[in-house]
Write an enzyme that holds these catalytic residues in place. Structure first.
Site, PDB file in Angstrom:
ATOM      1  CB  SER A 579     -12.457   1.449  -6.620  1.00  0.00           C
ATOM      2  OG  SER A 579     -13.161   2.250  -7.542  1.00  0.00           O
ATOM      3  CE1 TYR A 592      -7.673   2.791  -9.176  1.00  0.00           C
ATOM      4  CE2 TYR A 592      -9.992   2.740  -9.827  1.00  0.00           C
ATOM      5  CZ  TYR A 592      -9.017   3.005  -8.883  1.00  0.00           C
ATOM      6  OH  TYR A 592      -9.383   3.476  -7.652  1.00  0.00           O
TER       7      TYR A 592
END
Length: 702
Positions: A579, A592
């Protein structure tokens, strides 16, 4: 009992009288219908095997007069899936006129080019070598099939005598000869010399049957095959045990699968020394009966009889000289032992080529085996793609059936090696190979995609499949998985439930992949979840979940896959979907973002470690993929919207506006990035990060 009600034991009676009424007097449509139902039964003919035809009266576009046209399956087609576009339509009168220019056996091949001068339908598929064999027989509907039962008789030492006695003179016998114009003339003469016959047996090859209507032709074919099949059944084990009886005991089914899954990557790597191959494994009862028998050593080296069989399977298989319960834990020793067996086979094949080649023969082809038999375990087959390897496996089972039948009623007779070579390296076959469409970039690759049932994972799997790969997807949601797998056919995709936090699940899923396709080449770690919370609201359970799924999951899948990639010794690709958050610090994202950063650095570490094995490890960093992405379902979207002080509905535009290119990112964009790494153009790139985010300056790697 009327023939339409007749019960067939050895073949499927599938004719639907209502369908026949629906098609009316459209003889071409009836030909296609007959072909498709015949081709659906592998006991009647295998994929791509055999041919069917019909003859109709049409209006000649030039003379406006009626003329007879033959419609026949075109070159390279399959009767089971035949459509009108796969037919060749040719003038019967012109085909018969070719007899006037035929110069004899020495000039057989030149006749094929002349078929094009006989074409009536300008949309015709290229006419096949079988064209004159159908044209010269004076019947409206004709089937040329390769049923195992008929070939067993045709490939037996006493085949001609058995044919005469079994069918009471109703089936004529034409000795073996390579398909072409000359044998078409012999078929014509056989009908002239034997008025009233219902078919012809071609020695070592197959069966011709016919009828005045599509239905009569269909019934005739089924009745002849049924009679031959019953004759074989009545003789199995009558004079001696089938294949001489059992010599080797099979392992239990689960043990066979375990052994096969362990050895398959090594076999695949060795079978791919010339070009990468995709595999098929089967432990079908018919295979086990043959490979466990006393006659294996006698029959396997003889090779197959029917040309369709050995063109798909090579002239003979490789039989592994390894006990079924062999300890496969020492991979290096096993690989060394197998390399010796493969080298012997390669030397045999090259010698076969050198001993039988002609001055104008094409160069020697891949000398690796297509069929590999392991007594007590099963059969492996290797080819350029899954369909071809599966079909090769099916064809060898056909060959086993033929040998079983021939040995039961007489003695199996294989095709002479020179005849086999002349067909395998036939210039017309070479021309057909050269006409094959260019392979897709990933046509010989197998991709394993975690989280592949939806969103980014499904888009990646779909793109890899579209580029030719076999895809095996995993997911934790059964409904999503079932729906995703249903979008592929049996040769392009499969899948299983898998939790990336369970090593047992991972090993089972990779085992299923190996047994389905033969190994793994591309691993895409896409399984994930997202939790967006500030640190004071992030629980230890949520932290552990993110670390387990994203970090441990990537580690565990990669570790298990690397063992397979190393066993294959053909390199490979690991693509990790991380990501933008791995590089950019954002609010309310500690769990995350940390996990994603760990994924990225793990990728760099693995790239450094696995480079000597030619295993490339690269990263694709998406950002704000809202369309179709599972992580945007539920709390994550709400969490990100809250972090930026906007509504959920405003997120796509918000993320687009903050990028340099002002672009919304789609799942297809991420799939394209994965393909960029694995498609072949970046084969010397590893340890890279490819951002697909529309341009976020803070995420620039350098």
């Amino acid at each position: 009992m009327s023939v339409s009600e007749k019960s067939f034991k050895h073949v499927n009676y599938l004719w639907d009288k209502e369908k026949e009424k629906e098609l009316g007097d459209d003889q071409v449509a009836l030909l296609l219908y007959r072909s498709n139902i015949l081709g659906s039964d592998l006991r009647i003919t295998n994929y791509g095997g055999g041919n069917t035809s019909c003859k109709t009266m049409e209006i000649d576009p030039l003379t406006k007069e009626k003329t007879e046209v033959m419609w026949i399956k075109g070159s390279g087609g399959d009767i089971g899936t035949l459509k009108r576009s796969g037919l060749a339509g040719l003038y019967q009168e012109k085909l018969h006129s070719l007899k006037n220019v035929y110069r004899g056996l020495e000039f057989e091949d030149e006749m094929v080019g002349l078929f094009n001068h006989c074409i009536y339908d300008l949309d015709s598929k290229a006419p096949s070598i079988d064209t004159p064999l159908h044209a010269f027989l004076p019947f409206k509907h004709i089937d040329h099939l390769h049923p195992d039962a008929a070939i067993a008789i045709a490939a037996s030492k006493d085949g001609e005598k058995i044919t005469q006695e079994l069918f009471e003179g109703q089936i004529a016998w034409v000795p073996w000869q390579r398909p072409g114009f000359d044998i078409a003339l012999k078929l014509e003469k056989a009908v002239q010399d034997n008025p009233g016959i219902r078919g012809i047996m071609l020695g070592g090859h197959g069966l011709f049957t016919w009828g005045d209507t599509a239905y009569e032709c269909y019934i005739n074919s089924l009745e002849v095959i049924e009679k031959a099949s019953q004759y074989l059944e009545d003789n199995y084990g009558k004079s001696r045990p089938v294949f001489g009886g059992q010599r080797v005991q099979s392992l239990e089914a689960d043990q066979r699968q375990d052994q096969a899954a362990k050895i398959a990557p090594i076999l695949r790597g060795l079978a791919s020394s010339y070009n990468r191959m995709v595999g098929t494994f089967t432990d079908d009862a018919r295979v086990l009966e043959f490979i466990n028998s006393h006659d294996l050593d006698k029959l396997a080296p003889l090779g197959t009889s029917c040309p369709d069989h050995f063109l798909r399977t090579k002239i003979r298989p490789l039989v592994l000289d390894i006990p079924a319960d062999y300890d496969l834990s020492d991979g290096a020793a096993l690989k060394e032992k197998l390399e010796v067996e493969f080298q012997k086979y390669r030397e045999y094949y090259v010698n076969y080529y050198e001993d039988h080649k002609h001055p104008n023969s094409p160069g020697v082809r891949d000398s690796n085996p297509v069929i590999i038999l392991w007594p007590g375990i099963g059969m492996f087959s290797y080819a350029k793609d899954k369909q071809t390897s599966r079909v090769a496996s099916e064809f060898y089972i056909n060959a086993i059936n033929v040998m079983k039948g021939a040995e039961a009623i007489s003695e199996y007779v294989a095709l002479p090696l020179q005849e086999a070579f002349d067909i395998e390296y036939w210039l017309l076959e070479e021309a057909k190979l050269q006409r094959m469409p260019k392979e897709k970039p990933l046509s010989r690759k197998i991709a394993f995609v975690t989280g592949g049932a939806g969103g980014i994972g499904k888009a990646i799997a779909d793109r890899l499949a579209a580029e030719g790969a076999c895809v095996f997807i995993t997911d934790i949601n059964k409904d999503n998985l079932d729906a995703a797998v249903a979008t592929y056919n049996r040769d392009t995709g499969a899948g299983t439930l898998m939790d990336v936090t369970s090593m047992a699940d991972i090993e089972r899923a990779l085992k299923e992949t190996i047994l389905k396709f033969g190994g793994v080449d591309v691993v895409v770690n896409c399984a994930g979840l997202a939790i967006s919370k500030p640190i004071d609201q992030t629980s230890e359970k949520e932290w552990d979940l993110l670390q387990d799924v994203l970090v441990k999951g990537q580690f565990a899948v990669s570790k298990a896959a690397v063992a397979i990639l190393r066993a294959q010794n053909k390199g490979g690709d690991i693509i990790n979907i991380a990501s933008k958050n791995a590089l950019v610090s954002g609010p309310n994202n500690v769990g995350y973002g940390t996990a994603k950063a760990a994924q990225v650095h793990m990728s760099r570490l693995l790239a450094a470690e696995l480079g000597p094995d030619k295993i490339r490890v690269n990263v694709v960093n998406p950002d704000a993929v809202i369309e179709g992405s599972k992580i945007w379902e539920g709390a994550w979207a709400a969490g990100r919207a809250k972090a930026y002080g906007i509504s959920i509905e405003e997120l796509p535009a918000f993320y687009a506006k903050r990028t340099i290119m002002n672009e919304i990112i789609s799942t297809a964009d991420i799939a394209s990035a994965v393909f960029a790494f694995v498609g072949g153009d970046l084969s010397k790139s590893t340890g890279n990060i490819l951002n697909v985010d529309g341009g976020v300056a803070a995420a620039f790697v350098r």
